[in-house]
Design an enzyme around this catalytic site. Structure first.
Site, short mmCIF file in Angstrom:
data_model
loop_
_atom_site.label_atom_id
_atom_site.label_comp_id
_atom_site.label_asym_id
_atom_site.label_seq_id
_atom_site.Cartn_x
_atom_site.Cartn_y
_atom_site.Cartn_z
N GLU A 96 -26.09 -104.79 96.95
CA GLU A 96 -27.21 -104.45 96.17
C GLU A 96 -28.38 -104.94 96.87
OE1 GLU A 96 -27.17 -103.53 91.63
OE2 GLU A 96 -27.36 -105.43 92.06
N CYS A 109 -33.15 -111.01 100.25
CA CYS A 109 -31.87 -111.07 99.65
C CYS A 109 -30.67 -110.06 99.72
CB CYS A 109 -31.94 -111.66 98.34
SG CYS A 109 -30.35 -112.40 97.22
N CYS A 116 -17.20 -109.44 94.85
CA CYS A 116 -16.40 -111.09 95.26
C CYS A 116 -15.40 -111.82 94.67
CB CYS A 116 -17.99 -111.95 94.84
SG CYS A 116 -18.21 -113.88 94.89
N CYS A 120 -16.98 -117.45 89.60
CA CYS A 120 -17.67 -118.51 89.08
C CYS A 120 -17.94 -117.10 87.52
CB CYS A 120 -19.13 -118.47 89.76
SG CYS A 120 -18.70 -118.82 90.71
N CYS A 123 -21.31 -115.29 86.39
CA CYS A 123 -22.43 -115.05 87.46
C CYS A 123 -21.67 -113.13 87.14
CB CYS A 123 -22.20 -115.42 88.54
SG CYS A 123 -22.70 -113.86 90.57
N GLY A 167 -21.63 -111.65 97.26
CA GLY A 167 -19.93 -112.18 97.69
C GLY A 167 -20.51 -113.48 98.27
N GLU A 168 -19.40 -114.33 99.30
CA GLU A 168 -19.35 -115.33 99.52
C GLU A 168 -19.86 -115.19 101.21
OE1 GLU A 168 -19.68 -118.57 98.33
OE2 GLU A 168 -19.91 -118.95 100.77
N SER A 199 -26.39 -119.53 101.43
CA SER A 199 -25.98 -120.13 100.65
C SER A 199 -24.67 -119.95 100.50
CB SER A 199 -26.59 -119.59 99.03
OG SER A 199 -26.57 -120.09 98.42
N LEU A 223 -24.17 -125.89 93.56
CA LEU A 223 -23.70 -127.10 93.34
C LEU A 223 -23.27 -127.45 91.66
CD1 LEU A 223 -22.42 -129.61 94.02
CD2 LEU A 223 -24.13 -130.73 93.77
N HIS A 224 -24.45 -127.09 91.48
CA HIS A 224 -23.90 -126.35 89.67
C HIS A 224 -23.27 -127.87 88.11
CE1 HIS A 224 -25.93 -122.48 89.72
NE2 HIS A 224 -25.13 -122.13 90.46
N CYS A 341 -30.98 -113.91 90.31
CA CYS A 341 -30.15 -114.76 90.74
C CYS A 341 -28.65 -113.76 90.03
CB CYS A 341 -29.44 -115.71 90.95
SG CYS A 341 -31.01 -116.58 91.68
N1 SAH Z 1 -21.88 -116.90 96.77
C1 SAH Z 1 -22.62 -117.38 97.39
C2 SAH Z 1 -24.03 -116.79 97.55
C3 SAH Z 1 -24.39 -115.63 96.03
S1 SAH Z 1 -25.78 -116.75 96.23
C4 SAH Z 1 -23.35 -118.50 96.56
O1 SAH Z 1 -22.53 -118.94 95.28
O2 SAH Z 1 -23.85 -119.57 96.74
C5 SAH Z 1 -26.53 -116.82 93.85
C6 SAH Z 1 -26.77 -117.67 93.32
O3 SAH Z 1 -27.25 -117.20 92.17
C7 SAH Z 1 -26.20 -118.62 93.31
O4 SAH Z 1 -26.13 -120.09 93.95
C8 SAH Z 1 -25.27 -118.89 91.95
O5 SAH Z 1 -24.60 -119.94 91.70
C9 SAH Z 1 -26.63 -118.37 91.83
N2 SAH Z 1 -26.04 -117.74 90.11
C10 SAH Z 1 -24.95 -116.83 89.84
N3 SAH Z 1 -25.06 -116.47 88.65
C11 SAH Z 1 -26.31 -117.01 87.94
C12 SAH Z 1 -27.00 -116.70 87.22
N4 SAH Z 1 -26.34 -115.87 85.82
N5 SAH Z 1 -28.17 -117.42 87.05
C13 SAH Z 1 -28.90 -117.91 87.88
N6 SAH Z 1 -28.10 -118.12 88.27
C14 SAH Z 1 -26.69 -117.48 88.69
#
Ligand code: SAH
Length: 348
Positions: A96, A109, A116, A120, A123, A167-168, A199, A223-224, A341
């Site tokens: 997507e 985006c 992936c 996490c 996600c 993906g990463e 990212s 980071l989170h 996201c």
């Molecule tokens: N793998 C890379 C690229 C993905 S970016 C990365 O981790 O940065 C997608 C972004 O959305 C990341 O910052 C991820 O942590 C965030 N994300 C994932 N699940 C989410 C959710 N349910 N709500 C809000 N942000 C989320």
């Protein structure tokens, strides 16, 4: 006649290889330049668009090559203008990509992998097993498709690109770099590197590699949590790639590139909404010049994760801003069509 060799994807060839191909087949080398421009500058989807080549030459190319262009099969528009594309690849797999319009910008985006591998917990993409990396042209085509949609639906140019889809990107490093080269090339899409953000979940050794490679785009780190115990509990990558290693790699990044980093951070109720967590984030933010995007949580499931209260967000905001860290609260876009996201999961 039975063909003995499988056709190759022409966009896998470098310009020099394409030149060699033409010379081998009794053609002038400059034809390669023409074809290359059709492929990477004019985004031709088939050989018949290459009108400055004779029909005979186009047919010859067709017997040797394919153009594995992506297909945007399904497009959904959100009430807020966001567009989500389901993109089918040559082998039938689907990723997507999202167009995000704001007053000043139109952002693409894009995805870098099918699925992936990072797992996490918050996600949706993590629930799709990683199937494969995208090729440079599959990444490039997503940008082209969104650029066309920006012009068609908004009558505005595409201004920014973020690698925040599925993906990463740093686990598909070479292909992402090649795609960015084409996107920024004068004879490609001619977009400025500073309009591109990659990212990452924060893979330390790859951040160092990017710094060594002297990249010119922006870096965002998801980071989170800035406390190892919490981060490991929601992002398994943190077990093998803990915060001190991440911090070291960022120090290295800044020393080499002099570029700030943006931290993406969701505040969840009961997980990281305490002052202790906010203070840990502030400490982490002091490692190198940085800013923070507090992202709204997009629920993907049964409620294990819940957006923290406004008070907690304000607590983060106050602490960070008081200490000179630029902090923005990012509202979700395209939530009604699962385009926000962490919601990309091939639901359509
Ligand atoms: N793998 C890379 C690229 C993905 S970016 C990365 O981790 O940065 C997608 C972004 O959305 C990341 O910052 C991820 O942590 C965030 N994300 C994932 N699940 C989410 C959710 N349910 N709500 C809000 N942000 C989320």
């Amino acid at each position: 006649m039975v063909e003995t060799t499988a056709k190759r994807d022409i966009r896998k060839l470098k310009l020099d290889e394409l030149k060699a191909f033409f010379v081998e087949h009794g053609e002038k080398a400059f034809r390669a330049q023409q074809v290359y421009e059709w492929l990477w500058n004019k985004s031709a989807k088939d050989f018949d668009q290459m009108t400055n080549l004779s029909i005979g030459l186009r047919d010859m190319l067709k017997t040797h090559f394919t153009i594995n262009h992506i297909k945007v099969d399904h497009m959904q528009r959100s009430a807020d203008g966001t567009i989500k594309n389901a993109v089918t690849l040559f082998d039938g797999m689907v990723v997507e990509s999202v167009l995000i319009p704001t007053e000043k910008r139109i952002t693409a985006c894009v995805s870098s992998q099918v699925g992936c591998s990072l797992a996490c917990k918050f996600c949706a993409t993590a629930r799709l097993k990683r199937q494969r990396n995208l090729s440079p042209d599959e990444i490039y085509d997503q940008v082209v498709a969104i650029k066309e949609q920006a012009e068609l639906f908004f009558n505005r140019p595409l201004t920014n690109i973020v690698f925040m889809g599925m993906g990463e990107p740093l686990l598909n490093y070479a292909n992402v770099m090649t795609a960015i080269e084409k996107i920024t090339a004068q004879k490609g899409l001619n977009m400025a590197s500073k309009r591109i953000t990659v990212s990452t979940v924060g893979i330390a050794k790859m951040i160092q590699k990017m710094a060594d490679d002297g990249v010119k785009f922006n870096l965002a780190v998801s980071l989170h949590a800035a406390l190892d115990k919490t981060r490991s509990s929601i992002m398994p990558i943190n077990d093998t790639n803990p915060l001190d290693e991440l911090g070291e790699s960022l120090r290295y990044w800044y020393a080499k590139t002099k570029r700030k980093v943006t931290y993406e951070y969701v505040v969840w109720r009961g997980i990281n909404d305490s002052e202790e967590h906010a203070r840990a984030l502030l400490k982490f933010c002091k490692i190198i010049p940085s800013k923070v995007n507090l992202i709204e949580y997009n629920p993907i499931d049964d409620g294990e994760f819940q957006q923290a209260s406004e008070d907690s967000l304000n607590m983060y905001m106050d602490l960070l801003e008081r200490n000179g860290i630029t902090t923005r609260i990012r509202k979700s876009r395209g939530k009604d069509i699962d385009a926000a996201c962490g919601q990309l999961a091939n639901k359509t």
